[in-house]
Design a protein around this motif. Structure first.
Motif, PDB file in Angstrom:
ATOM      1  N   ASN A 133       0.848  -1.181   0.000  1.00  0.00           N
ATOM      2  CA  ASN A 133       0.000   0.000   0.000  1.00  0.00           C
ATOM      3  C   ASN A 133       0.885   1.232   0.000  1.00  0.00           C
ATOM      4  O   ASN A 133       1.818   1.330   0.803  1.00  0.00           O
ATOM      5  N   ILE A 134       0.607   2.185  -0.876  1.00  0.00           N
ATOM      6  CA  ILE A 134       1.349   3.443  -0.894  1.00  0.00           C
ATOM      7  C   ILE A 134       0.751   4.328   0.198  1.00  0.00           C
ATOM      8  O   ILE A 134      -0.401   4.751   0.105  1.00  0.00           O
ATOM      9  N   ILE A 135       1.515   4.589   1.237  1.00  0.00           N
ATOM     10  CA  ILE A 135       0.970   5.318   2.383  1.00  0.00           C
ATOM     11  C   ILE A 135       1.551   6.726   2.528  1.00  0.00           C
ATOM     12  O   ILE A 135       1.104   7.493   3.379  1.00  0.00           O
ATOM     13  N   ALA A 136       2.535   7.075   1.695  1.00  0.00           N
ATOM     14  CA  ALA A 136       3.081   8.434   1.703  1.00  0.00           C
ATOM     15  C   ALA A 136       3.740   8.688   0.360  1.00  0.00           C
ATOM     16  O   ALA A 136       4.193   7.757  -0.321  1.00  0.00           O
ATOM     17  N   TRP A 137       3.817   9.978  -0.027  1.00  0.00           N
ATOM     18  CA  TRP A 137       4.345  10.333  -1.336  1.00  0.00           C
ATOM     19  C   TRP A 137       4.706  11.809  -1.334  1.00  0.00           C
ATOM     20  O   TRP A 137       4.372  12.546  -0.398  1.00  0.00           O
ATOM     21  N   ASN A 138       5.386  12.247  -2.393  1.00  0.00           N
ATOM     22  CA  ASN A 138       5.665  13.667  -2.547  1.00  0.00           C
ATOM     23  C   ASN A 138       4.931  14.197  -3.781  1.00  0.00           C
ATOM     24  O   ASN A 138       4.267  13.443  -4.509  1.00  0.00           O
ATOM     25  N   GLU A 139       5.040  15.498  -4.022  1.00  0.00           N
ATOM     26  CA  GLU A 139       4.308  16.106  -5.136  1.00  0.00           C
ATOM     27  C   GLU A 139       4.770  15.573  -6.490  1.00  0.00           C
ATOM     28  O   GLU A 139       3.965  15.409  -7.402  1.00  0.00           O
ATOM     29  N   ALA A 140       6.055  15.296  -6.622  1.00  0.00           N
ATOM     30  CA  ALA A 140       6.566  14.779  -7.892  1.00  0.00           C
ATOM     31  C   ALA A 140       5.934  13.420  -8.219  1.00  0.00           C
ATOM     32  O   ALA A 140       5.670  13.121  -9.386  1.00  0.00           O
ATOM     33  N   MET A 272      10.357  16.749 -15.795  1.00  0.00           N
ATOM     34  CA  MET A 272       9.792  16.638 -14.455  1.00  0.00           C
ATOM     35  C   MET A 272       9.503  18.016 -13.867  1.00  0.00           C
ATOM     36  O   MET A 272       8.519  18.203 -13.142  1.00  0.00           O
ATOM     37  N   GLN A 273      10.343  18.978 -14.175  1.00  0.00           N
ATOM     38  CA  GLN A 273      10.096  20.349 -13.701  1.00  0.00           C
ATOM     39  C   GLN A 273       8.792  20.886 -14.280  1.00  0.00           C
ATOM     40  O   GLN A 273       7.998  21.517 -13.566  1.00  0.00           O
ATOM     41  N   ARG A 274       8.541  20.627 -15.562  1.00  0.00           N
ATOM     42  CA  ARG A 274       7.289  21.058 -16.188  1.00  0.00           C
ATOM     43  C   ARG A 274       6.085  20.346 -15.566  1.00  0.00           C
ATOM     44  O   ARG A 274       5.062  20.967 -15.261  1.00  0.00           O
ATOM     45  N   TYR A 279       1.423  20.516 -12.004  1.00  0.00           N
ATOM     46  CA  TYR A 279       0.684  19.920 -10.887  1.00  0.00           C
ATOM     47  C   TYR A 279       0.468  20.945  -9.779  1.00  0.00           C
ATOM     48  O   TYR A 279      -0.646  21.071  -9.234  1.00  0.00           O
ATOM     49  N   GLN A 280       1.505  21.688  -9.437  1.00  0.00           N
ATOM     50  CA  GLN A 280       1.386  22.687  -8.375  1.00  0.00           C
ATOM     51  C   GLN A 280       0.434  23.810  -8.761  1.00  0.00           C
ATOM     52  O   GLN A 280      -0.346  24.292  -7.926  1.00  0.00           O
TER      53      GLN A 280
END
Length: 294
Positions: A133-140, A272-274, A279-280
C-alpha cells in the motif's frame, strides 16, 4: 467469494513442481534419455540428485505435512537452481524461516520521513508498507501518477494500481508486462510469508476477479524481492522519461519501503520540472476555487 488462508504445504507443492519442470536433464548434469511425457526433471531424478528418498520427496511435492531439515532444503534448492529470492521463498513455505515481521499492524509515516520525501524535489518518491500500500508520497510522485489523496485505499495499493489503472499502464508502456510480472512475484512472496493474515487472501481474490493477467502471472509461481533498476515512463505530452529507481527498507520500521525515482540528466529533469509546475499550479487553482466558494 469466501477467502481461504494460504495453505503453505499446497503452495510448496506447486512451487516445487513448477521449479522441477523448468530444469532440463542437461542442466542437471544428467544424460538426455530422449522424449519425456512431462517437461523438466522427474521426481526420482530430483530425489537422487538431492540425496533423499523418492517416497520422501514425493510426499514433499504432494504437499504432505512432513518435517524438512535446513540441510535437505539446501540440497533441493541447489538441484532446482533456485536463486536467493526463490530459496528464501522455499524456506518460508516449508516453515523453516526466521520469525516474520507482523503486517497486520498499521505502519505510520513519521513527519521526519515525510519531510525526506518532500525534500526529493524532482525525484518522485513514495513509501509502501508490507502489503504494498502506498501510504506516503511527494508532489513529484503525484505529478506522474495522479492525485493519490483522492484515491481510495485500494486504489493506492501498488498491485491493484498495476492491474487496474489505465494511466499507470500507459506510463509503463512496453515495460508494463515485465513490471507486472515482478509485482505479482513480489506479491506471491509476501502472501507466502504472511498467509495467516486474511488481508492477503482477500486481496488475492479481488485481484483474481478483476484481472485475467494477474491470474495468468500468478500461475507462473515466480517469486521476487524488490529490485532497483532503470525505469522508463511515458507521458502523453512529454514523451519518455527515464529514471533510476532507488529503494530501501526504512530502518525505524522494517515494514516500510522507501522508493525514489531519480530522473536522468537527458532532458527528464526538465520534463519533471514542467510536470511538477503544472501539478502545483493545478493544486493552487483548486484551492483558490474552493476558498471562493466558501
Amino acid at each position: 467469494m469466501i477467502s481461504k488462508r494460504l495453505d503453505r504445504y499446497q503452495e510448496l507443492s506447486r512451487f516445487l513442481r513448477s521449479r522441477r519442470e523448468r530444469i532440463t536433464p542437461k542442466q542437471a548434469g544428467l544424460p538426455d534419455s530422449g522424449r519425456r511425457r512431462t517437461p523438466g526433471l522427474r521426481r526420482g531424478e530430483v530425489a537422487l540428485l538431492a540425496g533423499v528418498g523418492l517416497d520422501w520427496y514425493t510426499y514433499l511435492e504432494q504437499g504432505r505435512h512432513i518435517n524438512v531439515s535446513v540441510e535437505v532444503l539446501d540440497r533441493i534448492a541447489e538441484v532446482l537452481r533456485l536463486d536467493e529470492s526463490e530459496r528464501r521463498h522455499l524456506y518460508h513455505l516449508a516453515r523453516k524461516q526466521y520469525p516474520l515481521v507482523e503486517t497486520k499492524k498499521t505502519s505510520k509515516v513519521t513527519p521526519e520521513l515525510q519531510r525526506f520525501l518532500d525534500s526529493q524535489n524532482l525525484s518522485a518518491a513514495n513509501v509502501m508498507d508490507a502489503r504494498m500500500n502506498i501510504i506516503a508520497w511527494n508532489e513529484a510522485y503525484c505529478a506522474l501518477n495522479g492525485e493519490l489523496a483522492a484515491m481510495s485505499d485500494r486504489e493506492r495499493n501498488f498491485v491493484w494500481m498495476t492491474f487496474t489503472s489505465p494511466r499507470f499502464r500507459y506510463a509503463k508502456g512496453e515495460q508494463w508486462e515485465l513490471h507486472a510480472r515482478r509485482i505479482v512475484a513480489n506479491f506471491h512472496a509476501g502472501y507466502a510469508r504472511h498467509g495467516d493474515d486474511p488481508w492477503w487472501s482477500e486481496q488475492f481474490d479481488a485481484l483474481s476477479q478483476v484481472s485475467r493477467e494477474f491470474r495468468e502471472f500468478w500461475d507462473d509461481h515466480e517469486v521476487l524481492d524488490a529490485i532497483d533498476a532503470p525505469k522508463t515512463l511515458h507521458c502523453p505530452n512529454l514523451g519518455k522519461l527515464n529514471f533510476d529507481l532507488v529503494s530501501f527498507q526504512y530502518s525505524n520500521d522494517p515494514n516500510l519501503t522507501v522508493s525514489i525515482h531519480v530522473p536522468h540528466q537527458d532532458g527528464t529533469m526538465e520534463k519533471m520540472q514542467r510536470l511538477l509546475s503544472d501539478y502545483q499550479s493545478s493544486r493552487h487553482a483548486e484551492a483558490l476555487e474552493t476558498s471562493q466558494r466558501v
